[in-house]
Design a protein around this motif. Structure first.
Motif, PDB file in Angstrom:
ATOM      1  N   GLU A 306       0.838  -1.101  -0.139  1.00 16.12           N
ATOM      2  CA  GLU A 306      -0.069  -0.010  -0.157  1.00 16.12           C
ATOM      3  C   GLU A 306       0.878   1.268  -0.064  1.00 16.12           C
ATOM      4  OE1 GLU A 306      -4.077   0.551   1.912  1.00 16.12           O
ATOM      5  OE2 GLU A 306      -3.181  -1.126   3.289  1.00 16.12           O
ATOM      6  N   VAL A 307       1.742   1.319   0.930  1.00 14.88           N
ATOM      7  CA  VAL A 307       2.746   2.380   0.936  1.00 14.88           C
ATOM      8  C   VAL A 307       3.544   2.619  -0.392  1.00 14.88           C
ATOM      9  CG1 VAL A 307       4.763   3.348   2.252  1.00 14.88           C
ATOM     10  CG2 VAL A 307       2.954   2.084   3.509  1.00 14.88           C
ATOM     11  N   LEU A 308       4.020   1.689  -0.802  1.00 17.65           N
ATOM     12  CA  LEU A 308       4.855   1.942  -1.959  1.00 17.65           C
ATOM     13  C   LEU A 308       4.087   1.967  -3.227  1.00 17.65           C
ATOM     14  CD1 LEU A 308       7.359  -1.353  -1.483  1.00 17.65           C
ATOM     15  CD2 LEU A 308       7.936   1.175  -1.401  1.00 17.65           C
ATOM     16  N   GLN A 309       2.768   1.650  -3.348  1.00 14.68           N
ATOM     17  CA  GLN A 309       2.025   2.241  -4.502  1.00 14.68           C
ATOM     18  C   GLN A 309       1.418   3.491  -4.429  1.00 14.68           C
ATOM     19  OE1 GLN A 309      -1.439  -0.505  -4.852  1.00 14.68           O
ATOM     20  NE2 GLN A 309      -2.497   0.898  -6.217  1.00 14.68           N
ATOM     21  N   GLY A 310       1.320   3.796  -2.973  1.00 11.72           N
ATOM     22  CA  GLY A 310       0.880   5.441  -2.657  1.00 11.72           C
ATOM     23  C   GLY A 310       1.920   6.323  -3.099  1.00 11.72           C
ATOM     24  N   ILE A 311       3.462   5.644  -2.979  1.00 10.10           N
ATOM     25  CA  ILE A 311       4.175   6.805  -3.140  1.00 10.10           C
ATOM     26  C   ILE A 311       4.344   6.832  -4.653  1.00 10.10           C
ATOM     27  CG2 ILE A 311       6.872   6.876  -3.303  1.00 10.10           C
ATOM     28  CD1 ILE A 311       6.688   5.471  -0.353  1.00 10.10           C
ATOM     29  N   SER A 317       1.233  11.432 -10.462  1.00 15.34           N
ATOM     30  CA  SER A 317       0.099  12.309 -10.476  1.00 15.34           C
ATOM     31  C   SER A 317       0.905  13.728 -10.458  1.00 15.34           C
ATOM     32  CB  SER A 317      -0.703  12.223  -9.218  1.00 15.34           C
ATOM     33  OG  SER A 317      -1.434  10.727  -9.422  1.00 15.34           O
ATOM     34  N   LEU A 318       1.722  13.904  -9.422  1.00 17.38           N
ATOM     35  CA  LEU A 318       2.554  15.113  -9.368  1.00 17.38           C
ATOM     36  C   LEU A 318       3.151  15.434 -10.451  1.00 17.38           C
ATOM     37  CD1 LEU A 318       3.112  17.736  -7.627  1.00 17.38           C
ATOM     38  CD2 LEU A 318       4.999  16.588  -6.787  1.00 17.38           C
ATOM     39  N   GLY A 319       3.828  14.586 -11.358  1.00 13.55           N
ATOM     40  CA  GLY A 319       4.701  14.890 -12.584  1.00 13.55           C
ATOM     41  C   GLY A 319       3.662  15.320 -13.686  1.00 13.55           C
ATOM     42  N   ASP A 320       2.587  14.630 -13.670  1.00 13.41           N
ATOM     43  CA  ASP A 320       1.511  14.819 -14.888  1.00 13.41           C
ATOM     44  C   ASP A 320       0.914  16.231 -14.308  1.00 13.41           C
ATOM     45  OD1 ASP A 320       2.271  12.307 -15.721  1.00 13.41           O
ATOM     46  OD2 ASP A 320       0.298  11.511 -15.081  1.00 13.41           O
ATOM     47  N   PHE A 321       0.602  16.542 -13.484  1.00 10.95           N
ATOM     48  CA  PHE A 321      -0.009  17.927 -12.879  1.00 10.95           C
ATOM     49  C   PHE A 321       1.026  19.108 -13.376  1.00 10.95           C
ATOM     50  CE2 PHE A 321      -0.341  21.152  -9.495  1.00 10.95           C
ATOM     51  CZ  PHE A 321      -1.435  21.627  -9.873  1.00 10.95           C
ATOM     52  N   THR A 339      -7.586  21.440  -5.896  1.00 12.17           N
ATOM     53  CA  THR A 339      -8.073  20.579  -6.676  1.00 12.17           C
ATOM     54  C   THR A 339      -7.146  19.255  -7.063  1.00 12.17           C
ATOM     55  OG1 THR A 339      -9.138  22.191  -7.773  1.00 12.17           O
ATOM     56  CG2 THR A 339      -8.738  20.063  -9.096  1.00 12.17           C
ATOM     57  N   PHE A 340      -5.785  19.466  -6.984  1.00 12.36           N
ATOM     58  CA  PHE A 340      -4.807  18.407  -7.249  1.00 12.36           C
ATOM     59  C   PHE A 340      -5.208  17.306  -6.136  1.00 12.36           C
ATOM     60  CE2 PHE A 340      -0.669  16.744  -5.963  1.00 12.36           C
ATOM     61  CZ  PHE A 340      -0.397  15.905  -7.176  1.00 12.36           C
ATOM     62  N   PHE A 341      -4.854  17.862  -4.752  1.00  6.83           N
ATOM     63  CA  PHE A 341      -4.934  17.074  -3.665  1.00  6.83           C
ATOM     64  C   PHE A 341      -6.261  16.325  -3.363  1.00  6.83           C
ATOM     65  CE2 PHE A 341      -0.886  19.323  -2.507  1.00  6.83           C
ATOM     66  CZ  PHE A 341      -0.232  18.142  -2.318  1.00  6.83           C
TER      67      PHE A 341
END
Length: 364
Positions: A306-311, A317-321, A339-341
């Motif tokens: 879960e943690v690794l997938q979340g990271i 997502s941040l890079g795409d944003f 909106t991002f978060f």
């Protein structure tokens, strides 16, 4: 950071965001330079009087312990003085951690409780009660009309001074002055021969290596300068990179350095820059993947995934944003961030609704 207006909402450009990130990375580099050599789990007391280390002062304990001057190492600041008012002195030379000794009657050391009552070779000044400079004011000073004044540390007495209280103008732009070593007026008055090495004077001192090769008994490099210094002309001086190699190393001067306890200060390995260089190298050798793995050791298999997938999801997502903003109008608003978060949270909730996750009690 400059701002513009768009539909009544504060915005910043993408380039301004990157500039802010660069500033934060510069501050991180400063912290790495200070703390890279620190072991936050081990008190340095057993090492004796450490050649150079990050040093801290607990103002809370000073006020509650008969106002005795004392210094503590990074580990003790972290473990023994949590939730206290702790000041950072940057680095000090030849200091032994005081935490838990007689200067702390109500605060035992949690890491190394068996210490001598006092470290007699430690040197203290007003910095150890939260006061600095010739003005004897705290830093930061809540009563100061501005907090933009540069603070510089004297490389001999190691006190900190406001640039406006040095008695001389900075030799260059303020944001570059930290690339030079400074010796305060009090120390120059105490050791007048240092005035011959002031960068504003025309002193032509070759590097000590060349001086040593020229003769087995090198001539004094200061002999061509006026022998007696007018005390009225003594002031704060600045020394450029490599100044230790330009010091005279004749027998007479070396004896003088010994007599006034400056021989160690004049060695290259005493330089704060050398300490910072070693600390940065040490911090760069830290394996980020290993640190992450260590932090996950206490989690079960499912939670690790879960943690690794979340990271990974956050990084993508941040890079795409940010790429989307850079390719679009190039500005970032508070609404964009919200909106991002919010989108990340909704994505997380959707994953929880559609993905089966076994209970914590499930064993693989």
């Amino acid at each position: 950071m400059s701002t513009t207006e768009k539909s009544g909402e504060e915005i910043v450009t993408y380039s301004e965001l990157l500039e802010q990130i660069d500033d934060e990375e510069a501050e991180l580099d400063r912290e790495r330079a200070l703390y890279g050599n620190c072991d936050t789990d081990t008190c340095t007391y057993s090492q004796g009087y450490v050649k150079r280390q990050a040093l801290f002062v607990c103002i809370t304990c000073y006020k509650n312990g008969n106002e005795q001057f004392a210094g503590i190492c990074a580990a003790c600041a972290y473990h023994c003085h949590q939730n206290h008012e702790v000041n950072e002195l940057y680095t000090r030379r030849f200091f032994r951690c005081d935490c838990g000794n007689s200067k702390f009657p109500n605060q035992p050391c949690k890491i190394c409780p068996n210490k001598d009552p006092e470290n007699t070779a430690n040197k203290y000044d007003d910095n150890f009660r939260g006061l600095y400079c010739t003005c004897k004011r705290p830093y930061p000073d809540k009563e100061s009309p501005t907090d933009e004044d540069t603070m510089l540390q004297c490389m001999i007495c190691e006190d900190w001074f406001h640039s406006q209280h040095l008695g001389v103008p900075l030799p260059m732009e303020e944001n570059e002055s930290d690339q030079m070593d400074m010796i305060c007026q009090t120390c120059v008055n105490k050791h007048p021969f240092l005035s011959h090495y002031d960068e504003s004077r025309a002193v032509t001192s070759p590097p000590v290596e060349n001086n040593a090769v020229a003769s087995s008994t090198p001539l004094c490099l200061l002999s061509s300068n006026s022998g007696n210094v007018n005390s009225n002309e003594l002031h704060t001086i600045f020394l450029r990179d490599g100044w230790r190699k330009r010091l005279c190393r004749c027998d007479q001067c070396c004896k003088l350095y010994d007599d006034v306890n400056l021989t160690v200060v004049f060695n290259d390995d005493d330089a704060v820059q050398e300490y910072e260089k070693q600390a940065l190298a040490k911090s760069e050798n830290l394996d980020g993947d290993k640190l992450l793995a260590d932090s996950l050791k206490g989690l079960d298999h499912v939670k690790k995934l879960e943690v690794l997938q979340g990271i990974n999801d956050f990084k993508k997502s941040l890079g795409d944003f940010l790429r989307g903003k850079a390719n679009g109008d190039g500005v970032l608003t508070a609404g964009d961030v919200t909106t991002f978060f919010a989108g990340l949270q909704e994505k997380r909730k959707e994953q929880q609704r559609t993905t089966f996750m076994p209970p914590d009690s499930c064993k693989f």
